[in-house]
Design a protein around this motif. Structure first.
Motif, short mmCIF file in Angstrom:
data_model
loop_
_atom_site.label_atom_id
_atom_site.label_comp_id
_atom_site.label_asym_id
_atom_site.label_seq_id
_atom_site.Cartn_x
_atom_site.Cartn_y
_atom_site.Cartn_z
N PHE A 3 -10.27 22.60 -6.00
CA PHE A 3 -9.39 22.93 -6.99
C PHE A 3 -9.25 21.92 -8.05
N ARG A 4 -8.77 22.19 -9.24
CA ARG A 4 -8.79 21.38 -10.31
C ARG A 4 -7.48 20.76 -10.44
N THR A 5 -7.25 19.68 -9.65
CA THR A 5 -6.08 18.79 -9.83
C THR A 5 -5.59 18.39 -11.01
N PRO A 6 -4.42 18.41 -11.62
CA PRO A 6 -4.07 17.61 -12.86
C PRO A 6 -4.34 16.28 -12.68
N LEU A 7 -4.72 15.67 -13.84
CA LEU A 7 -5.35 14.27 -13.89
C LEU A 7 -4.13 13.22 -14.12
N ASP A 8 -2.83 13.83 -14.42
CA ASP A 8 -1.61 12.87 -14.64
C ASP A 8 -0.52 13.69 -14.53
N GLY A 9 0.62 12.89 -14.39
CA GLY A 9 2.03 13.62 -14.09
C GLY A 9 2.41 13.53 -13.00
N THR A 10 3.63 13.98 -12.29
CA THR A 10 3.99 14.00 -10.95
C THR A 10 4.10 15.34 -10.17
N VAL A 11 4.11 15.52 -8.96
CA VAL A 11 4.52 16.55 -8.26
C VAL A 11 5.76 16.03 -7.35
N ALA A 12 6.91 16.73 -7.87
CA ALA A 12 8.21 16.38 -7.11
C ALA A 12 9.07 17.68 -6.60
N TRP A 13 9.63 17.37 -5.46
CA TRP A 13 10.49 18.42 -5.05
C TRP A 13 11.78 18.00 -4.35
N ASP A 14 12.74 18.65 -4.26
CA ASP A 14 13.93 18.52 -3.54
C ASP A 14 13.78 18.82 -2.34
N ASP A 15 13.38 18.03 -1.25
CA ASP A 15 13.19 18.79 0.04
C ASP A 15 14.66 18.67 0.78
N ALA A 16 14.58 20.03 1.43
CA ALA A 16 15.93 20.26 2.06
C ALA A 16 16.33 19.45 3.09
N VAL A 17 15.48 18.59 3.61
CA VAL A 17 15.98 17.73 4.63
C VAL A 17 15.63 16.39 4.30
N LYS A 18 14.78 15.98 3.56
CA LYS A 18 14.38 14.53 3.17
C LYS A 18 14.88 14.06 1.82
N GLY A 19 15.47 15.17 1.04
CA GLY A 19 15.82 14.64 -0.26
C GLY A 19 14.49 14.76 -1.38
N ARG A 20 14.67 13.98 -2.52
CA ARG A 20 14.07 14.06 -3.54
C ARG A 20 12.56 13.54 -3.02
N ILE A 21 11.40 13.90 -3.38
CA ILE A 21 10.03 13.34 -2.83
C ILE A 21 9.08 13.68 -4.04
N GLU A 22 8.38 12.65 -4.55
CA GLU A 22 7.50 12.68 -5.58
C GLU A 22 6.22 12.06 -5.13
N PHE A 23 4.95 12.81 -5.99
CA PHE A 23 3.87 12.11 -5.66
C PHE A 23 3.21 12.14 -7.18
N SER A 24 2.27 11.12 -7.36
CA SER A 24 1.65 11.08 -8.47
C SER A 24 0.31 11.91 -8.42
N ASN A 25 0.13 12.64 -9.45
CA ASN A 25 -1.35 13.37 -9.15
C ASN A 25 -2.39 12.51 -9.32
N THR A 26 -2.39 11.35 -9.74
CA THR A 26 -3.67 10.32 -9.54
C THR A 26 -3.73 10.07 -8.04
N GLU A 27 -2.95 10.38 -7.34
CA GLU A 27 -3.05 10.14 -5.65
C GLU A 27 -3.96 11.30 -5.05
N LEU A 28 -3.99 12.11 -5.98
CA LEU A 28 -4.60 13.49 -5.39
C LEU A 28 -6.02 13.73 -5.86
N ASP A 29 -6.88 14.18 -4.80
CA ASP A 29 -8.25 14.54 -5.32
C ASP A 29 -8.28 15.91 -5.57
N ASP A 30 -9.39 16.19 -5.84
CA ASP A 30 -9.64 17.79 -6.12
C ASP A 30 -10.17 18.48 -4.91
N LEU A 31 -9.32 18.80 -4.12
CA LEU A 31 -9.31 19.25 -2.68
C LEU A 31 -10.27 20.70 -2.54
N ILE A 32 -11.15 20.49 -1.49
CA ILE A 32 -11.85 21.89 -1.29
C ILE A 32 -11.14 22.84 -0.92
#
Length: 461
Positions: free
Chosen positions: A145-174
């Motif tokens: 999968f061609r993961t975006p090279l910049d930006g963040t992935v964020a969601w409002d978790d119904a249990v844990k609250g706001r969670i964010e990941f930078s796309n730079t932390e993610l690789d192009d997963l199989i």
């Protein structure tokens, strides 16, 4: 419409963490008049087994968590996954990678030597103006999968609250292996999309998977579900529960004499609460349940509290149901209940004394056959003239016209006065001679339930 799912992998038993996930997903659907889906995620072809599938189905049936749709099996949906993979290839959101195993290992070794986080270096990722390597003839590609090279992935978790990941932390997963079989993170996305899952309620060990799955959903222009990640269940030592140290399989709890409603009641209280309420049924739980009330912190499994709760459910259970549940245990112990007191009457008398069904079966057995009394109990309670005294008390019992706990009890005080003894000197020898144990409910009630003929037979033996 609210749609939730429980999606276990059939690579072992159904464990209590999975049951709690299923319970919360089920309760949320029931609370909102929604749909609860069961999905078997069996793409791990090497580890998935029919025995594990059966264990999951049997476990769900035992705890009584009914599902509205399914079970769906991922291995029966491979054509659909291949269709979506082709769609991602055509849209440029996925690409073929021809790296050999040796190349990937060399890549990892070099990165580790340089103190870098090991990850795929995207050498086969198409980019504008980039020249890709020559396609090797002897390598079957994976699809990444061609993961975006910049930006963040964020969601409002119904249990844990706001969670964010930078796309730079993610690789192009199989997303597809060399043989074309799809991988877990990809199948989950397609399934949740196709099955219109609105709320993904799962363990927090999946938090790191969520940004990857969100990126794929966005690439497919698919709606994003609400995610709620449940905290881990720890044992009493604060460690992750394991099969070696803890009973974690549903089957283990069934074998230990736990009622399914007690297990669900206790699991509901691990990470969720409704004031000070401890003992409740699943109808009440559904009425009270909300994701907002789920704690984001890990919970500890307290064995003492769990057994106390099981005892409360045994006390509340129908006696005929308890009789059916302990019947196999009694049969295995060679206890025949076909002749003797009604089993429901026995259970009504002793169920207040036990914390599990195994103990209940033990409490029941001496009503049908006298146990072999412990030598210490015989020496302590049947010494001197105690046996002769029991013979005299047997004569009093034989003369009773009405055989009830009350009529038996009325003999105690005058007999003790007549013999010049205390009640313990009557009650304990009675228990040892009739039951073979000193640990029984009120002795007058025990004698009444065992029956006049059998009590006199045991006393005079």
């Amino acid at each position: 419409m609210i749609r939730t799912r429980f999606a276990p992998s059939p690579t072992g038993y159904l464990h209590i963490g999975g049951v709690r996930t299923a319970l919360f997903s089920w309760a949320y659907a029931r609370k909102n008049n929604g749909v609860f889906v069961l999905r078997i995620e069996d793409t791990d072809l090497e580890r998935s087994t029919p025995e594990s599938v059966k264990a999951i189905m049997d476990g769900m049936h035992w705890v009584g968590l009914d599902y509205d749709e399914g079970p769906f099996y991922q291995t029966q949906r491979f054509d659909r996954y291949k269709e979506v993979i082709q769609q991602l290839l055509e849209s440029g959101h996925a690409y073929r990678c021809y790296c050999s195993k040796d190349e990937l290992e060399a890549m990892r070794a070099e990165q580790e030597a340089n103190g870098e986080k090991p990850r795929y270096d995207r050498r086969w990722r198409p980019e504008e103006g980039k020249t890709l390597p020559a396609i090797p003839a002897d390598v079957q590609p994976v699809i990444r999968f061609r993961t975006p090279l910049d930006g963040t992935v964020a969601w409002d978790d119904a249990v844990k609250g706001r969670i964010e990941f930078s796309n730079t932390e993610l690789d192009d997963l199989i997303i597809a292996r060399p043989d074309g079989s799809p991988t877990y993170n990809f199948c989950v996305v397609v399934d949740d999309w196709d099955m219109q899952i609105t709320h993904v309620i799962r363990g927090d060990d999946h938090v790191n998977n969520t940004p990857r799955q969100i990126n794929i959903l966005k690439a497919l222009n698919a709606p994003l579900p609400v995610y709620g990640h449940l905290p881990m269940i720890l044992n009493e030592d604060g460690q992750k529960m394991s099969k070696r140290r803890d009973a974690v399989s549903v089957v283990d709890y069934a074998d230990k004499g736990i009622l399914p409603e007690a297990l669900l009641n206790y699991l509901a209280r691990l990470g969720w609460g409704h004031g000070d309420d401890e003992f409740f049924d699943m109808q009440q739980f559904v009425e009270w349940f909300s994701l907002e009330a789920v704690s984001a912190s890990a919970s500890r499994f307290n064995q003492e509290k769990f057994l106390w709760l099981n005892a409360q459910h045994i006390k509340a259970a129908d006696n005929s149901r308890l009789a059916a549940l302990i019947a196999p245990r009694l049969a295995a112990a060679g206890v025949d209940t076909s002749s003797g007191p009604a089993i429901e009457d026995v259970i009504a008398l002793v169920k207040e004394r036990v914390q599990d069904l195994n103990a209940l079966a033990v409490e029941v057995d001496y009503f049908y056959k006298k146990r072999e009394a412990a030598a210490a109990d015989v020496e302590k309670h049947l010494a001197g003239d105690a046996v002769a005294r029991m013979g005299r008390f047997a004569d009093k019992l034989a003369a009773l016209d009405s055989w009830t706990a009350e009529s038996i009890h009325e003999l105690f005080k005058p007999f003790c006065a007549e013999e010049g003894i205390k009640m313990g000197q009557l009650g304990m020898p009675l228990r040892v001679l009739v039951c073979g144990t000193t640990q029984t409910p009120s002795v007058d009630a025990v004698l009444a339930v065992i029956g006049k003929e059998e009590v006199l037979r045991r006393l005079r033996a």
